[in-house]
Design an enzyme around this catalytic site. Structure first.
Site, short mmCIF file in Angstrom:
data_model
loop_
_atom_site.label_atom_id
_atom_site.label_comp_id
_atom_site.label_asym_id
_atom_site.label_seq_id
_atom_site.Cartn_x
_atom_site.Cartn_y
_atom_site.Cartn_z
N ASN A 253 32.69 1.29 -64.03
CA ASN A 253 31.24 1.08 -64.06
C ASN A 253 30.64 1.91 -65.20
OD1 ASN A 253 28.45 1.59 -63.53
ND2 ASN A 253 28.72 0.78 -61.47
N ASP B 196 27.38 2.03 -66.13
CA ASP B 196 25.93 2.21 -66.01
C ASP B 196 25.45 3.52 -66.63
OD1 ASP B 196 25.90 -0.11 -64.54
OD2 ASP B 196 25.51 0.87 -62.62
N HIS B 197 26.22 4.59 -66.40
CA HIS B 197 25.68 5.90 -66.77
C HIS B 197 25.84 6.24 -68.24
CE1 HIS B 197 24.23 6.24 -62.87
NE2 HIS B 197 25.43 6.14 -62.32
N HIS C 103 25.47 -2.67 -63.37
CA HIS C 103 24.39 -2.96 -62.40
C HIS C 103 23.08 -3.11 -63.17
CE1 HIS C 103 22.27 -1.53 -58.42
NE2 HIS C 103 21.79 -2.67 -58.87
N ARG D 260 16.64 0.78 -65.28
CA ARG D 260 16.70 2.21 -65.59
C ARG D 260 17.94 2.58 -66.41
NH1 ARG D 260 17.87 4.69 -59.64
NH2 ARG D 260 16.04 3.43 -59.16
N HIS D 261 18.99 1.78 -66.30
CA HIS D 261 20.15 2.06 -67.17
C HIS D 261 20.55 0.80 -67.94
CE1 HIS D 261 22.09 0.97 -63.40
NE2 HIS D 261 21.95 2.16 -62.86
N GLU E 208 26.69 -6.33 -60.95
CA GLU E 208 26.06 -5.85 -59.70
C GLU E 208 24.59 -6.20 -59.73
OE1 GLU E 208 26.46 -1.76 -58.76
OE2 GLU E 208 28.62 -1.84 -58.79
N THR F 6 20.74 6.22 -56.50
CA THR F 6 21.88 5.32 -56.63
C THR F 6 21.89 4.47 -55.38
OG1 THR F 6 24.29 5.18 -56.96
CG2 THR F 6 23.49 7.01 -55.62
N THR F 7 22.82 3.51 -55.32
CA THR F 7 22.83 2.60 -54.18
C THR F 7 23.12 3.38 -52.90
OG1 THR F 7 23.82 1.04 -55.73
CG2 THR F 7 23.71 0.37 -53.43
N GLU G 133 32.91 -5.39 -50.82
CA GLU G 133 33.23 -4.07 -51.37
C GLU G 133 32.77 -3.05 -50.33
OE1 GLU G 133 32.41 -3.30 -55.49
OE2 GLU G 133 32.07 -1.17 -55.10
N HIS H 5 32.18 3.67 -54.76
CA HIS H 5 30.99 4.53 -54.75
C HIS H 5 31.39 5.98 -54.50
CE1 HIS H 5 26.88 5.88 -54.56
NE2 HIS H 5 26.53 4.68 -55.00
N GLY H 6 31.10 6.80 -55.49
CA GLY H 6 31.29 8.24 -55.35
C GLY H 6 32.72 8.72 -55.53
N GLY I 86 32.44 4.72 -61.38
CA GLY I 86 31.60 4.94 -62.55
C GLY I 86 31.20 6.37 -62.80
N HIS I 87 30.32 6.89 -61.96
CA HIS I 87 29.66 8.17 -62.24
C HIS I 87 30.64 9.29 -62.55
CE1 HIS I 87 27.55 11.94 -61.13
NE2 HIS I 87 26.58 11.37 -61.81
N1 PXP Z 1 30.27 -0.08 -56.39
C1 PXP Z 1 28.96 -0.36 -56.21
C2 PXP Z 1 28.61 -1.58 -55.45
C3 PXP Z 1 27.96 0.47 -56.76
O1 PXP Z 1 26.67 0.18 -56.56
C4 PXP Z 1 28.36 1.59 -57.52
C5 PXP Z 1 27.32 2.45 -58.16
O2 PXP Z 1 26.61 1.74 -59.10
C6 PXP Z 1 29.73 1.82 -57.69
C7 PXP Z 1 30.67 0.99 -57.10
C8 PXP Z 1 30.23 2.97 -58.50
O3 PXP Z 1 29.84 4.15 -57.89
P1 PXP Z 1 29.99 5.52 -58.68
O4 PXP Z 1 29.18 5.40 -59.92
O5 PXP Z 1 29.48 6.53 -57.72
O6 PXP Z 1 31.45 5.68 -58.99
#
Ligand code: PXP
Length: 250
Positions: free
Chosen positions: A12, A14-15, A48, A54-55, A75, A105-106, A156, A195-196, A217-218
């Site tokens: 991901n 996004d950041h 996303h 925002r990103h 996303e 974040t989500t 997911e 996520h995370g 991602g993050h």
């Molecule tokens: N999956 C989904 C559906 C998400 O919304 C996100 C965050 O945008 C991620 C995965 C990735 O999460 P992270 O950036 O915390 O790794």
């Protein structure tokens, strides 16, 4: 390792766009990050397009669709605007996520069970366009069953809570994820998770045999500040493969 058992990594980006947008202008370029991620062994790119942009912004999606060799996982919130954008670009996959403007974040999964009437036509429009629809949900049997009723082929599982917890509570959450992944297989759903996730958390989730893809991602973008994006992704890939039992580095 068979293609069937290989755990895919979606990166991901996004950041990278978050940092770019903090200054305005074009740098750092999320497309460059996506190309590097491909070189480092990402099986897909996730982006996303939030309603408030925002990103990731609309031009990023255009560029990703134009340049990527690996599939794009788009996303999106469950809105008409986002469905129309997805239909215009026709990415490989669309992952429907809950979205609140005030969140960082989500937070939490989509209420697939409670929003049936809202989601059903959107899932159908995306599917009819040949886009693989995934729903980002909590590891809750009710939500998995709702995904089947909605006709989504993929879910997911939200790993955010698992990542935030420690000790016995983390173990309880891991078991919940394991049970949900096993239920996915029984229901005929392809199971993804994300996520995370970080180096410290990824192993037990990657080891769940029914999980076919992780989206991360993050942590990777943060780690890239210190070691570079390619080494960060290669290390994540190595940890995923090791947890999966293949022990191969990408
Ligand atoms: N999956 C989904 C559906 C998400 O919304 C996100 C965050 O945008 C991620 C995965 C990735 O999460 P992270 O950036 O915390 O790794």
């Amino acid at each position: 390792m068979s293609a069937q058992s290989r755990l895919r990594l979606g990166v991901n980006i996004d950041h990278v766009a978050t940092v770019r947008n903090a200054r305005g202008g074009h740098l750092p370029d999320p497309l460059r990050a996506a190309r590097l991620a491909e070189v480092a062994g990402a099986d897909g790119i996730t982006a996303h397009l939030r309603e408030d942009r925002r990103h990731i912004v609309d031009d990023d999606i255009t560029g990703l669709m134009r340049d990527l060799k690996v599939p794009l996982n788009f996303e999106m919130a469950a809105t008409i605007e986002m469905v129309d954008i997805a239909l215009r670009h026709r990415p490989h996959a669309a992952c429907i996520v809950p979205e609140k403007r005030e969140e960082r974040t989500t937070e939490g999964g989509l209420d697939a069970a409670g929003q049936h009437n809202h989601l059903k036509p959107m899932v159908a429009r995306l599917r009819d366009a040949g886009i693989r629809v995934s729903l980002f949900i909590e590891a809750d049997p009710r939500q998995l069953e709702a995904a089947v009723v909605l006709g989504a082929p993929v879910v997911e599982l939200h790993t955010g809570r698992y990542c935030e917890l420690d000790g016995a509570a983390k173990q309880v959450e891991l078991v919940r994820l394991q049970k949900a992944a096993a239920l996915c297989a029984r229901l005929g759903l392809e199971c993804h998770a994300g996520h995370g996730l970080s180096y410290g958390d990824v192993g037990p989730v990657a080891a769940i045999p029914e999980v076919r893809e992780l989206n991360i991602g993050h942590f990777l973008i943060g780690e890239a500040i210190f070691v570079g994006l390619e080494p960060a992704i290669r290390e994540m890939r190595r940890l995923m493969d090791a947890a999966r039992g293949s022990g191969t580095a990408a």
